[in-house]
Design a protein around this motif. Structure first.
Motif, PDB file in Angstrom:
ATOM      1  N   UNK A  68      39.173  28.452  38.782  1.00 41.02           N
ATOM      2  CA  UNK A  68      40.475  28.959  40.157  1.00 41.02           C
ATOM      3  C   UNK A  68      39.272  29.321  41.109  1.00 41.02           C
ATOM      4  N   UNK A  69      38.574  30.429  40.971  1.00 43.54           N
ATOM      5  CA  UNK A  69      37.966  30.930  42.110  1.00 43.54           C
ATOM      6  C   UNK A  69      36.019  29.391  42.592  1.00 43.54           C
ATOM      7  N   UNK A  70      35.575  28.879  41.950  1.00 47.45           N
ATOM      8  CA  UNK A  70      35.526  27.778  42.406  1.00 47.45           C
ATOM      9  C   UNK A  70      35.480  26.665  43.194  1.00 47.45           C
ATOM     10  N   UNK A  71      36.965  26.580  42.538  1.00 48.50           N
ATOM     11  CA  UNK A  71      37.599  25.514  43.281  1.00 48.50           C
ATOM     12  C   UNK A  71      38.132  25.571  44.687  1.00 48.50           C
ATOM     13  N   UNK A 251      42.977  34.057  48.905  1.00 48.28           N
ATOM     14  CA  UNK A 251      42.178  35.021  48.026  1.00 48.28           C
ATOM     15  C   UNK A 251      43.671  36.005  47.717  1.00 48.28           C
ATOM     16  N   UNK A 252      44.269  36.346  48.933  1.00 48.02           N
ATOM     17  CA  UNK A 252      45.508  36.892  48.263  1.00 48.02           C
ATOM     18  C   UNK A 252      46.316  36.118  48.224  1.00 48.02           C
ATOM     19  N   UNK A 253      46.938  35.593  48.947  1.00 42.53           N
ATOM     20  CA  UNK A 253      47.665  33.610  47.612  1.00 42.53           C
ATOM     21  C   UNK A 253      47.546  33.962  46.380  1.00 42.53           C
ATOM     22  N   UNK A 254      46.679  33.296  46.451  1.00 40.33           N
ATOM     23  CA  UNK A 254      46.027  33.367  44.382  1.00 40.33           C
ATOM     24  C   UNK A 254      46.305  34.408  43.632  1.00 40.33           C
ATOM     25  N   UNK A 255      46.396  35.970  44.131  1.00 42.06           N
ATOM     26  CA  UNK A 255      45.959  37.318  44.230  1.00 42.06           C
ATOM     27  C   UNK A 255      44.567  37.097  42.787  1.00 42.06           C
ATOM     28  N   UNK A 256      43.931  36.979  43.408  1.00 48.44           N
ATOM     29  CA  UNK A 256      42.059  36.785  42.872  1.00 48.44           C
ATOM     30  C   UNK A 256      42.249  38.121  42.344  1.00 48.44           C
ATOM     31  N   UNK A 257      40.882  38.761  41.782  1.00 45.93           N
ATOM     32  CA  UNK A 257      40.862  40.335  41.667  1.00 45.93           C
ATOM     33  C   UNK A 257      40.175  40.072  43.002  1.00 45.93           C
ATOM     34  N   UNK A 258      39.997  41.856  43.458  1.00 52.39           N
ATOM     35  CA  UNK A 258      39.548  42.235  44.111  1.00 52.39           C
ATOM     36  C   UNK A 258      37.576  41.604  44.359  1.00 52.39           C
ATOM     37  N   UNK A 263      34.294  37.562  46.808  1.00 50.50           N
ATOM     38  CA  UNK A 263      33.510  35.926  46.592  1.00 50.50           C
ATOM     39  C   UNK A 263      33.349  35.113  47.317  1.00 50.50           C
ATOM     40  N   UNK A 264      35.416  35.280  47.488  1.00 52.27           N
ATOM     41  CA  UNK A 264      35.233  33.061  48.596  1.00 52.27           C
ATOM     42  C   UNK A 264      35.244  33.693  49.516  1.00 52.27           C
ATOM     43  N   UNK A 265      35.304  34.787  50.171  1.00 51.41           N
ATOM     44  CA  UNK A 265      34.844  35.262  51.811  1.00 51.41           C
ATOM     45  C   UNK A 265      34.069  35.122  51.683  1.00 51.41           C
ATOM     46  N   UNK A 266      32.689  34.927  51.683  1.00 52.99           N
ATOM     47  CA  UNK A 266      31.354  34.767  52.103  1.00 52.99           C
ATOM     48  C   UNK A 266      30.679  33.483  51.476  1.00 52.99           C
ATOM     49  N   UNK A 267      30.875  33.179  50.537  1.00 50.89           N
ATOM     50  CA  UNK A 267      30.468  32.425  50.023  1.00 50.89           C
ATOM     51  C   UNK A 267      31.825  30.027  50.131  1.00 50.89           C
TER      52      UNK A 267
END
Length: 325
Positions: A68-71, A251-258, A263-267
Motif C-alpha cells: 500500500x505504501x509503495x503503490x 497518508x492521513x486519508x489512507x490512515x498510514x502509521x506515522x 516515508x510517503x512525504x519524503x519519497x
C-alpha cells in the motif's frame, strides 16, 4: 534556519554550478565533442551499472510486503507529478523549453539517498524508505522513458527503435548486469561506498558538462532571460508545495502509521537528479539537454532546502502533534 540551509550547499552542488559555468565559458568544440560525448555515454553506463549493483534482492522482497505504501509513492511519483508537469507546461508565461523541462522533471523517479536521510531525521520507517526509493528508481528505468515517449514525443524528436535501443544499451542492460553481479561485487561496493559516491557524482558532472556545452554552442544563454529563471524557480516552488501537501493528506486519508506517512512525504515528493541527468542525455537531442535539465537542477535544490526544514520538526514532534504539522 539559515545555518541549516547553508549546510545544504555541499561540495557537489558547488561542483555542479562550477561545471555549468565551465561549460558556459569553455564548451567542447570541434574534435573534442566526440571525446566528451563518448566519455559522457560511458559515465551513464557506469552510473546505472552501479545503481543495479547497489540494489539488494533482500530490499526488493522486504519492500514488496508494504504494498500500500509503495503503490502510494509510485502514484505520487508517476501519476500526480506528471499531471502537475502537464499543467506547468501549459503555462503561457513560461518559455517552451522550460515547460518541456518541467514536464521531464515530473516524469523522473524519486531520489534514494536524500529520501532515506530525511526519513531517518524525521524518525520515519527507514527500511520502508529504502525499499520505496529503490522501487521508484527501478520502475523509473522503464516508466520514465515510456512517459517521455507518450507525453513528450515531439520534444524528443519522436520515439524510434533507435532511441529504444539506446535506452536498453545505456540504461537497462548496465542496471541488470550490475544487479546480477551484486553477489560478487556487492561487498567491494559496500566497502568503498565513498569512492562509489564520487564515481556517481563524477559521472553526473561529466554528463552535465557535455549537455550544457552543447546547449551553449546552440545559444542557450541567449534564449534564457534572468526573469525567466526567476519564474521557473517560483513554478518549481509551487509544484513542490502542492506535492508535499498532497503526500501528507494522502497518508492521513489512507490512515498510514506515522512512520509510513513520513516515508510517503519524503519519497513521494522527491525527484532524482542522479537519474534525471543521464536519462536526459539519452532521451533528448544534445542541443536541448542543457535547457531541459535546468528545471531539474532548480527543483533538486529547492526540495533539499524544504525537506531540511521539515524533517527536524517532524522528528521533534509527538505523534499527537502530527495533525498540526
Amino acid at each position: 534556519m539559515f545555518r541549516r540551509i547553508a549546510s545544504l550547499l555541499d561540495p557537489f552542488l558547488l561542483a555542479l554550478v562550477a561545471t555549468v559555468v565551465l561549460a558556459s565559458v569553455l564548451p567542447a568544440r570541434g574534435a573534442f565533442v566526440p571525446l566528451v560525448d563518448g566519455a559522457a555515454d560511458a559515465g551513464i553506463v557506469l552510473l546505472f551499472f552501479l545503481h543495479g549493483a547497489k540494489l539488494s534482492r533482500e530490499a526488493i522482497w522486504e519492500g514488496a510486503r508494504n504494498w500500500r505504501l509503495h503503490l502510494a509513492v509510485l502514484a505520487m511519483t508517476f501519476a500526480l507529478f506528471p499531471l502537475l508537469g502537464l499543467a506547468a507546461r501549459a503555462l503561457p508565461f513560461l518559455p517552451v523549453e522550460f515547460g518541456a523541462g518541467l514536464l521531464f522533471l515530473a516524469l523522473l523517479p524519486s531520489t534514494v539517498q536524500s529520501s532515506i536521510a530525511f526519513t531517518a531525521i524525521a524518525r520515519g520507517n527507514v527500511a520502508a524508505a529504502v525499499c520505496a526509493a529503490s522501487f521508484s528508481n527501478f520502475a523509473g528505468i522503464f516508466v520514465t522513458p515510456a512517459l517521455v515517449a507518450l507525453l513528450m514525443g515531439g520534444a524528443t524528436g519522436g520515439f524510434s527503435w533507435a532511441s529504444a535501443e539506446t535506452i536498453v544499451l545505456q540504461l537497462l542492460l548496465p542496471f541488470v548486469a550490475g544487479h546480477l553481479l551484486r553477489p560478487w561485487i556487492g561487498g567491494f561496493i559496500a566497502r568503498h561506498k565513498a569512492w562509489v559516491g564520487k564515481v556517481d557524482r563524477g559521472s553526473i558532472l561529466l554528463v552535465v558538462y557535455a549537455a550544457f556545452g552543447a546547449a551553449v554552442v546552440e545559444g542557450l544563454w541567449q534564449r534564457v532571460a534572468p526573469l525567466s529563471l526567476l519564474v521557473l524557480t517560483l513554478v518549481c516552488l509551487v509544484m513542490l508545495a502542492l506535492v508535499l501537501a498532497a503526500t501528507w493528506q494522502t497518508a492521513k486519508a489512507m490512515k498510514l502509521p506515522r512512520e509510513d506517512a513520513i516515508v510517503l512525504l519524503f519519497c513521494g515528493s522527491k525527484k532524482s537528479l542522479a537519474s534525471g541527468v543521464p536519462m536526459a542525455g539519452v532521451l533528448f537531442p544534445a542541443a536541448s539537454v542543457g535547457i531541459v535539465l535546468l528545471p531539474v537542477m532548480v527543483f533538486h535544490q529547492l526540495q533539499l532546502i524544504a525537506c531540511a526544514l521539515i524533517a527536524p520538526r517532524l522528528g521533534q514532534r509527538d505523534p499527537e502533534q502530527e495533525t498540526a504539522a
